[in-house]
Design an enzyme around this catalytic site. Structure first.
Site, PDB file in Angstrom:
ATOM      1  N   ASP A  67       7.174  34.909 -59.241  1.00 28.57           N
ATOM      2  CA  ASP A  67       7.841  34.085 -60.254  1.00 28.57           C
ATOM      3  C   ASP A  67       8.230  32.719 -59.702  1.00 28.57           C
ATOM      4  O   ASP A  67       8.696  31.862 -60.452  1.00 28.57           O
ATOM      5  CB  ASP A  67       9.045  34.812 -60.846  1.00 28.57           C
ATOM      6  CG  ASP A  67      10.092  35.202 -59.815  1.00 28.57           C
ATOM      7  OD1 ASP A  67       9.710  35.553 -58.686  1.00 28.57           O
ATOM      8  OD2 ASP A  67      11.298  35.161 -60.144  1.00 28.57           O
ATOM      9  N   HIS A 141      17.402  37.587 -49.099  1.00 33.15           N
ATOM     10  CA  HIS A 141      16.692  38.113 -50.260  1.00 33.15           C
ATOM     11  C   HIS A 141      15.744  39.199 -49.771  1.00 33.15           C
ATOM     12  O   HIS A 141      15.576  39.399 -48.561  1.00 33.15           O
ATOM     13  CB  HIS A 141      15.940  36.975 -50.953  1.00 33.15           C
ATOM     14  CG  HIS A 141      15.326  37.340 -52.271  1.00 33.15           C
ATOM     15  ND1 HIS A 141      16.034  37.950 -53.277  1.00 33.15           N
ATOM     16  CD2 HIS A 141      14.054  37.178 -52.741  1.00 33.15           C
ATOM     17  CE1 HIS A 141      15.234  38.145 -54.315  1.00 33.15           C
ATOM     18  NE2 HIS A 141      14.031  37.695 -54.015  1.00 33.15           N
TER      19      HIS A 141
END
Length: 327
Positions: A67, A141
């Site tokens: 994304d 992350h």
């Protein structure tokens, strides 16, 4: 000094109202502009705003997730097919460059311009030119992720009117000649050197743009002295707790608490989960944000544009595509 245009503000998947992540960043330094992340269909968003891929100087990719990167091959191909010849910087993880190389090979795509890869982990300063420095800062992350710190410095000069008056030179043609950068010979035989009657004014501004990150405080050093932070706020804190532990995303609460503690004057939230892409959902996010942060706050929507001026004041502009936003 900076203009930001959001090309996509959704987390994970596109929806009817928001595309996946991409941001255009312009400066007063020159006509060049930068792209931070390039989600799927980013090139389609560019067709609706007055920015040309031929003026795009570089693309910064925060991490490998699709994304944030799936729009790259199409955008690079279109730039080539429309005749770009100027080199393009790609500041990205090595895996992104390997994927692009494989795509070029297996789809018979030949670029008409040099694609210059800069490993995002090669150094803290990933790009530097006169007046502009870009740094990367490691985040937390599932995949290695970074934020980018854009520091801009511009200088201009003006006539030192007080010095001219002290030298006995009244306003007139001599001032105009000095303003044009030329020395002046006066009737009394004196020569006024232009350099002796200049005042240099320097303006600085810093914008920090975070990638996916569950620990906003990792940007503390990057945000020191910054006027604006752009950061993902994928969920409310309650929803983040339901999803469970592990390196994932930030909540609105976590980002706004950090921004308040860092004394950041301006904050733009983005990268919202699809569950919030409705008026009630966005109102819930904004309510949580305002509980913890009292500075200038915006929740970005696709095609929203913002301008950060020399005084550090952030202003929301008319939508870049000229259409009013609904959600």
């Amino acid at each position: 000094m900076f203009k930001l245009t959001f090309l996509g503000t959704s987390s994970g998947v596109p929806t009817r109202y928001r595309n996946v992540t991409s941001l255009a960043l312009q400066t007063t330094h020159n006509r060049d502009w930068w792209m931070i992340d390039c989600g799927e269909a980013t090139q389609h968003r560019l067709q609706r705003i007055p920015l040309s891929v031929h003026d795009l100087v570089g693309i910064c990719i925060t991490h490998v997730h699709g994304d944030h990167s799936y729009g790259l091959p199409g955008l690079l191909a279109s730039a080539s097919m429309t005749g770009r010849t100027k080199p393009l910087l790609l500041i990205a993880p090595p895996a992104i460059k390997a994927w692009i190389d494989a795509t070029l090979l297996h789809t018979e795509l030949f670029l008409t311009y040099p694609l210059i890869h800069i490993d995002v982990d090669s150094a803290q300063i990933v790009h530097q030119e006169a007046g502009l420095t870009i740094e990367r800062h490691a985040l937390s992350h599932r995949a290695p992720s970074v934020g980018f710190r854009f520091a801009l410095e511009t200088s201009k000069w003006k006539l030192d009117k007080a010095a001219l008056q002290a030298a006995g030179v009244p306003p007139g043609p001599a001032w105009g000649t000095l303003q044009a950068g030329q020395d002046v010979q006066l009737d009394d035989g004196r020569t006024l050197a232009c350099a002796d009657f200049r005042i240099t004014e320097t303006a600085r501004a810093t914008v920090v743009i975070g990638g996916d990150n569950d620990t906003p405080s990792l940007l503390a050093d990057a945000c020191a002295g910054a006027q604006l932070l752009v950061h993902e706020a994928t969920y409310t804190e309650a929803m983040l707790q339901k999803i469970g532990p592990g390196p994932t995303h930030s909540s609105v609460q976590r980002v706004t608490q950090f921004a308040a503690s860092a004394h950041l004057p301006n904050l733009i939230l983005t990268h919202f989960s699809a569950r919030y892409h409705n008026p009630a959902g966005m109102a819930e996010l904004e309510a949580e944000a305002r509980l913890h942060y009292s500075g200038e706050l915006f929740l970005a929507r696709d095609f929203d544009s913002y301008e950060l001026d020399v005084a550090g004041v952030l202003t929301k502009l008319a939508p870049a595509d000229g259409k009013p936003r609904i959600r």
